[in-house]
Scaffold this active site. Structure first.
Site, PDB file in Angstrom:
ATOM      1  N   GLY A   1       0.804  -1.212   0.000  1.00  0.00           N
ATOM      2  CA  GLY A   1       0.000   0.000   0.000  1.00  0.00           C
ATOM      3  C   GLY A   1       0.841   1.266   0.000  1.00  0.00           C
ATOM      4  N   ASP A   2       1.988   1.217   0.648  1.00  0.00           N
ATOM      5  CA  ASP A   2       2.900   2.350   0.655  1.00  0.00           C
ATOM      6  C   ASP A   2       3.345   2.679  -0.766  1.00  0.00           C
ATOM      7  OD1 ASP A   2       4.794   4.300   1.835  1.00  0.00           O
ATOM      8  OD2 ASP A   2       6.318   2.851   1.238  1.00  0.00           O
ATOM      9  N   ALA A   3       3.667   1.651  -1.538  1.00  0.00           N
ATOM     10  CA  ALA A   3       4.099   1.855  -2.926  1.00  0.00           C
ATOM     11  C   ALA A   3       2.951   2.400  -3.779  1.00  0.00           C
ATOM     12  CB  ALA A   3       4.622   0.547  -3.514  1.00  0.00           C
TER      13      ALA A   3
END
Length: 135
Positions: free
Chosen positions: A30-32
């Site tokens: 999700g960070d990416a």
């Protein structure tokens, strides 16, 4: 920004498989996903990479994500809120030295939510939430 997630090849996971992933694994992907949305939004050919980086920090640092989350909190479905809470409550053994632990936990929850939606290929929902966040 409309198509910036559709080009990615995502394995076809069953929803049950995604739910079995650890919240920190969801936050990892999700960070990416969140980062590419931010970079796509702020991209401006007239800015050098240093200025772009400084502008993106407003969106990707823990405090920024916490502030942006407050804009979408009421929009989340029960299922999405459950995933957010799993990410928020995950036991991460590190907190960046410049981040408030509460902000960092909320940011992890946001990233877990985006990872969950991304793996389910719910790109329209990701874009809807992101648009509301950056209003």
């Amino acid at each position: 920004m409309e198509e910036n997630l559709n080009f990615l090849e995502v394995k076809n996971y069953k929803e049950s498989e995604i739910r079995e992933l650890s919240p920190l694994a969801l936050a990892y992907i999700g960070d990416a996903c969140y980062e590419i949305l931010v970079r796509s939004k702020i991209l401006d050919l007239r800015k050098n990479p240093n200025k772009l980086h400084r502008e993106s920090i407003k969106f990707v640092r823990a405090k920024g994500q916490r502030d942006l989350f407050e804009k979408i909190e009421d929009m989340l479905t029960e299922d999405e809120m459950r995933i957010f809470k799993r990410g928020r409550n995950a036991k991460s053994h590190t907190v960046p030295k410049n981040a408030d632990p509460i902000d960092y936990r909320i940011a992890t929850g946001v990233e877990a939510l985006f990872g969950y939606l991304y793996l389910l290929k719910r790109y329209a929902r990701i874009r809807e939430l992101f648009r509301e966040m950056i209003k």
